[in-house]
Design an enzyme around this catalytic site. Sequence first.
Site, short mmCIF file in Angstrom:
data_model
loop_
_atom_site.label_atom_id
_atom_site.label_comp_id
_atom_site.label_asym_id
_atom_site.label_seq_id
_atom_site.Cartn_x
_atom_site.Cartn_y
_atom_site.Cartn_z
N TYR A 126 -1.05 9.72 -9.06
CA TYR A 126 -0.81 10.82 -8.11
C TYR A 126 -0.39 10.22 -6.78
O TYR A 126 -1.00 9.25 -6.30
CB TYR A 126 -2.08 11.64 -7.93
CG TYR A 126 -2.01 12.71 -6.86
CD1 TYR A 126 -2.79 12.61 -5.70
CD2 TYR A 126 -1.18 13.81 -6.99
CE1 TYR A 126 -2.73 13.59 -4.71
CE2 TYR A 126 -1.11 14.80 -6.01
CZ TYR A 126 -1.89 14.68 -4.87
OH TYR A 126 -1.83 15.63 -3.89
N ASP B 89 1.82 2.39 -4.26
CA ASP B 89 1.11 3.43 -3.52
C ASP B 89 -0.34 2.95 -3.35
O ASP B 89 -1.15 3.08 -4.27
CB ASP B 89 1.18 4.76 -4.28
CG ASP B 89 0.39 5.84 -3.56
OD1 ASP B 89 0.50 7.01 -3.98
OD2 ASP B 89 -0.35 5.53 -2.61
N LYS C 234 -5.49 7.09 4.44
CA LYS C 234 -6.96 7.15 4.33
C LYS C 234 -7.68 6.19 5.28
O LYS C 234 -7.90 6.49 6.45
CB LYS C 234 -7.38 6.94 2.89
CG LYS C 234 -6.85 8.08 1.96
CD LYS C 234 -7.32 7.93 0.54
CE LYS C 234 -6.61 8.90 -0.40
NZ LYS C 234 -7.23 10.24 -0.44
#
Length: 427
Positions: A144, A239, A267
Amino acid sequence: MNRQTSEKLYAAACEKIPGGVNSPVRAFRNVDGSPFFVRRAKGARLWDVDGNELIDYVGTWGPAILGHAPECIIAAVHNAAKDGVSFGIPNPYEVEMARLICDWVPSVEKVRMVNSGTEATMSAIRLARGFTGRDRIIKFTGCYHGHVDSLLVAAGSGALTHGEPDSAGVPRAFAELTTALPFNDRAAVEEAFAESGDQIAAVILEPVPANAGLFFEVDGFLSFLREITQKHGAVLIFDEVMTGFRVAKGGVQELTGITPDLTALGKVIGGGLPVGAFGGRADIMNQLAPDGPVYQAGTLSGNPLAMAAGLTQLKEMEKRNGWQQLEGLGAELEQGMRGALATAGLPWTFHRIGSMFCLFFAEGAVQNLEDAMRVDKAAFAKFFHTCLDHGVYFAPSPYETGFISVAHSSEDIATTVAVAEQALMAL
Ligand code: KE4
């Protein structure tokens, strides 16, 4: 456990917010029931609006690597805010953050800040297409990358056909430019490149997939991807929004020694404030506006509060060698969970890398999305709620990864294992 206030808030939220949440996973749809509402968080703990105390293993989905509301971050945000909360003008924090990311992350020679992981991957994809002049993208099922149209794509009917939209609203024309292949499937990647290698702009992946549970490369899959993209002139994008600055100071690329061309980050680098970043080879990054032809922009990119919070968090991790501490806590949790699971009456697999972990209620190896989809969702839902009722908050989905912070203690881990043992016996 009393959750009356949460229930009232959820009913009110559902009147005005789609699904009652501002991000779908928070709605507990993968574990049934309805979400609790948080009052406050500190260290490894959360308190919900009904006063229930929880040991937290979600950590706001990764950013809270120091634990919630560390004093150093509160002070940093407070001090930065006194001088202004947003400028839309270059500020010194941005230079310091760029230098730190370039120093720590092996692939990054230049970096641009954005406001979410989605923006980071979306921008990296556009940059790869602009740099190569090609349109096709390869991604992997189970990985994702945020809600980017060209990455919300599922595998086509046949392994090599064009992707199918993985969400309403994604035009088929977009999805057809993305091929979604099984992770760890070398043959599928080789066929895709044999078929249209000169049209492939980029291969994007989570080098440690952590959004379909948590699983790992097998048989040198990452170095294979590094070689085949190099051979065909495709951009390799890691990613590391979740793994960056978490599995190691320099992320998976530091651990493996495999250097992508571009990296997406997020994050941890925001210390809990909205942030993302993408960076990599200078010859690629220099294609970005205002120097180059690839447009990318953001009002709040490099925001002083997010930069101050992120810089403080990263420097504190380095000062404490937080990654060593996280490995120790992760090993304690894994040992305890394996002990508790040894007598469980159902099949399981437990994966961990550093402070990231996942318990699969499934038989055998989990090496891709298909394996992960075998989990016993009902068993997980029951396990999740029993743990929640006893003060331990795991991710509300069998397809998410758990996170430990440096604020967790050995006592927290021991309490967690005891609760998990109880929950397993109740299955
Ligand atoms: P955001 O746009 O949510 O900041 O980042 C998207 C993203 C990109 N890449 C990876 C590897 C990610 O894990 C994410 C977001 N992760 C999810 C948790 N599985 C965020 C939680 C949510 O969607 O609410």
